[in-house]
Design a protein around this motif. Structure first.
Motif, PDB file in Angstrom:
ATOM      1  N   ALA A   1      29.434 -14.719  59.860  1.00 44.78           N
ATOM      2  CA  ALA A   1      30.550 -15.234  59.057  1.00 44.78           C
ATOM      3  C   ALA A   1      30.227 -16.615  58.499  1.00 44.78           C
ATOM      4  CB  ALA A   1      31.817 -15.290  59.905  1.00 44.78           C
ATOM      5  N   ALA A   2      29.588 -17.451  59.301  1.00 43.80           N
ATOM      6  CA  ALA A   2      29.216 -18.791  58.819  1.00 43.80           C
ATOM      7  C   ALA A   2      28.179 -18.702  57.706  1.00 43.80           C
ATOM      8  CB  ALA A   2      28.683 -19.638  59.977  1.00 43.80           C
ATOM      9  N   ALA A   3      27.207 -17.810  57.859  1.00 40.06           N
ATOM     10  CA  ALA A   3      26.185 -17.658  56.818  1.00 40.06           C
ATOM     11  C   ALA A   3      26.805 -17.169  55.511  1.00 40.06           C
ATOM     12  CB  ALA A   3      25.107 -16.674  57.288  1.00 40.06           C
ATOM     13  N   VAL A   4      27.694 -16.202  55.596  1.00 37.44           N
ATOM     14  CA  VAL A   4      28.355 -15.700  54.392  1.00 37.44           C
ATOM     15  C   VAL A   4      29.236 -16.778  53.778  1.00 37.44           C
ATOM     16  CG1 VAL A   4      30.080 -14.049  53.567  1.00 37.44           C
ATOM     17  CG2 VAL A   4      28.234 -13.292  55.031  1.00 37.44           C
ATOM     18  N   ASP A   5      29.913 -17.560  54.604  1.00 36.03           N
ATOM     19  CA  ASP A   5      30.771 -18.627  54.081  1.00 36.03           C
ATOM     20  C   ASP A   5      29.955 -19.684  53.343  1.00 36.03           C
ATOM     21  OD1 ASP A   5      32.716 -21.335  55.103  1.00 36.03           O
ATOM     22  OD2 ASP A   5      33.466 -19.681  53.866  1.00 36.03           O
ATOM     23  N   VAL A   6      28.805 -20.053  53.886  1.00 37.06           N
ATOM     24  CA  VAL A   6      27.935 -21.029  53.213  1.00 37.06           C
ATOM     25  C   VAL A   6      27.472 -20.477  51.867  1.00 37.06           C
ATOM     26  CG1 VAL A   6      25.648 -22.118  53.323  1.00 37.06           C
ATOM     27  CG2 VAL A   6      27.186 -22.236  55.283  1.00 37.06           C
ATOM     28  N   ILE A   7      27.060 -19.224  51.854  1.00 42.31           N
ATOM     29  CA  ILE A   7      26.606 -18.610  50.597  1.00 42.31           C
ATOM     30  C   ILE A   7      27.765 -18.515  49.608  1.00 42.31           C
ATOM     31  CG2 ILE A   7      25.757 -16.468  49.570  1.00 42.31           C
ATOM     32  CD1 ILE A   7      24.072 -16.163  52.166  1.00 42.31           C
ATOM     33  N   ARG A   8      28.949 -18.135  50.094  1.00 34.51           N
ATOM     34  CA  ARG A   8      30.118 -18.034  49.220  1.00 34.51           C
ATOM     35  C   ARG A   8      30.447 -19.388  48.602  1.00 34.51           C
ATOM     36  NH1 ARG A   8      33.823 -16.135  52.823  1.00 34.51           N
ATOM     37  NH2 ARG A   8      33.066 -14.039  52.523  1.00 34.51           N
ATOM     38  N   ARG A   9      30.426 -20.450  49.389  1.00 35.85           N
ATOM     39  CA  ARG A   9      30.718 -21.788  48.867  1.00 35.85           C
ATOM     40  C   ARG A   9      29.648 -22.247  47.871  1.00 35.85           C
ATOM     41  NH1 ARG A   9      34.794 -24.405  51.840  1.00 35.85           N
ATOM     42  NH2 ARG A   9      35.338 -23.262  53.720  1.00 35.85           N
ATOM     43  N   LEU A  10      28.397 -21.908  48.148  1.00 32.17           N
ATOM     44  CA  LEU A  10      27.326 -22.262  47.228  1.00 32.17           C
ATOM     45  C   LEU A  10      27.489 -21.541  45.885  1.00 32.17           C
ATOM     46  CD1 LEU A  10      24.665 -23.815  46.828  1.00 32.17           C
ATOM     47  CD2 LEU A  10      23.484 -21.814  47.739  1.00 32.17           C
ATOM     48  N   VAL A  11      27.842 -20.260  45.947  1.00 30.58           N
ATOM     49  CA  VAL A  11      28.065 -19.502  44.713  1.00 30.58           C
ATOM     50  C   VAL A  11      29.231 -20.081  43.926  1.00 30.58           C
ATOM     51  CG1 VAL A  11      28.815 -17.256  43.816  1.00 30.58           C
ATOM     52  CG2 VAL A  11      27.007 -17.378  45.522  1.00 30.58           C
ATOM     53  N   VAL A  12      30.305 -20.450  44.605  1.00 35.24           N
ATOM     54  CA  VAL A  12      31.454 -21.049  43.922  1.00 35.24           C
ATOM     55  C   VAL A  12      31.058 -22.374  43.289  1.00 35.24           C
ATOM     56  CG1 VAL A  12      33.710 -22.123  44.306  1.00 35.24           C
ATOM     57  CG2 VAL A  12      33.203 -19.880  45.277  1.00 35.24           C
ATOM     58  N   LYS A  13      30.297 -23.179  44.019  1.00 32.18           N
ATOM     59  CA  LYS A  13      29.885 -24.477  43.490  1.00 32.18           C
ATOM     60  C   LYS A  13      28.979 -24.299  42.269  1.00 32.18           C
ATOM     61  CE  LYS A  13      27.950 -28.901  44.733  1.00 32.18           C
ATOM     62  NZ  LYS A  13      27.552 -29.793  45.796  1.00 32.18           N
ATOM     63  N   ILE A  14      28.051 -23.368  42.343  1.00 31.68           N
ATOM     64  CA  ILE A  14      27.146 -23.130  41.224  1.00 31.68           C
ATOM     65  C   ILE A  14      27.917 -22.575  40.029  1.00 31.68           C
ATOM     66  CG2 ILE A  14      25.259 -21.662  40.409  1.00 31.68           C
ATOM     67  CD1 ILE A  14      23.977 -22.031  43.163  1.00 31.68           C
ATOM     68  N   SER A  15      28.847 -21.671  40.288  1.00 31.04           N
ATOM     69  CA  SER A  15      29.577 -21.059  39.172  1.00 31.04           C
ATOM     70  C   SER A  15      30.547 -22.028  38.511  1.00 31.04           C
ATOM     71  CB  SER A  15      30.314 -19.806  39.632  1.00 31.04           C
ATOM     72  OG  SER A  15      31.323 -20.156  40.548  1.00 31.04           O
ATOM     73  N   THR A  16      31.027 -23.032  39.237  1.00 39.83           N
ATOM     74  CA  THR A  16      31.963 -23.984  38.625  1.00 39.83           C
ATOM     75  C   THR A  16      31.262 -25.168  37.985  1.00 39.83           C
ATOM     76  OG1 THR A  16      32.284 -25.116  40.734  1.00 39.83           O
ATOM     77  CG2 THR A  16      33.886 -23.395  40.144  1.00 39.83           C
ATOM     78  N   THR A  17      30.138 -25.599  38.538  1.00 41.86           N
ATOM     79  CA  THR A  17      29.446 -26.759  37.979  1.00 41.86           C
ATOM     80  C   THR A  17      28.235 -26.390  37.159  1.00 41.86           C
ATOM     81  OG1 THR A  17      28.078 -27.036  39.934  1.00 41.86           O
ATOM     82  CG2 THR A  17      30.157 -28.241  39.875  1.00 41.86           C
TER      83      THR A  17
END
Length: 163
Positions: free
Chosen positions: A140-156
């Motif tokens: 769950a932590a690994a998926v959460d880190v990847i999810r946050r990274l994808v959100v950060k990349i997609s917004t910035t």
């Protein structure tokens, strides 16, 4: 892994993905329907894969805990009866009570996996439950880190995220 288990894992992933993504899409007016569908389906594959890896990761951790290596024993795999409760993973979308129900669902599924893991590896039930908990939290932590990274990349944008 049987075809029924694969289908159930994908449906459980779809449920989890819908519970996570649809509330976010509902709050944003600018997300088109095709983009939301692609997000949900991509999330379904990712979440289904994580669900499929959970028993294997727990079994690997249990092998590390056991002092003597477990050889000649089949790995822990999902059965349709064990996967079926995961179809309710969309309860995460309920406001306020959703995360608690989601946690209770995964504790229940993990408790159901603890006995087969204990029998497969020779660990006690509590040690097997601990391996399942550590594996679940780690995934769950690994998926959460990847999810946050994808959100950060997609917004910035890729360039802004990497600088």
């Amino acid at each position: 892994m049987s075809a029924a288990v694969v289908v159930l894992l994908l449906l459980a992933g779809l449920s989890e993905s819908a519970g996570r993504i649809l509330p976010l899409v509902a709050r944003r007016a600018g997300v088109s329907r095709p983009k939301a569908i692609v997000l949900v389906l991509t999330g379904a594959v990712v979440e289904g894969s994580v669900f499929a890896l959970w028993p294997l990761t727990a079994w690997t951790l249990a092998e590390l805990v056991v002092s003597a290596p477990v050889s000649g024993v089949a790995t822990l795999t999902w059965t349709p009866g064990q996967v079926a409760p995961l179809l309710l993973a969309a309860v995460l979308a309920f406001p306020l009570l959703g995360p608690l129900l989601h946690l209770l669902l995964f504790v229940g599924v993990g408790a159901g996996l603890a006995a087969p893991l204990a029998a497969t590896t020779g660990l006690g039930w509590w040690a097997a439950a601990g391996c399942l908990a550590v594996a679940g939290i780690g995934l769950a932590a690994a998926v959460d880190v990847i999810r946050r990274l994808v959100v950060k990349i997609s917004t910035t944008g890729v360039r802004g995220a990497l600088i």
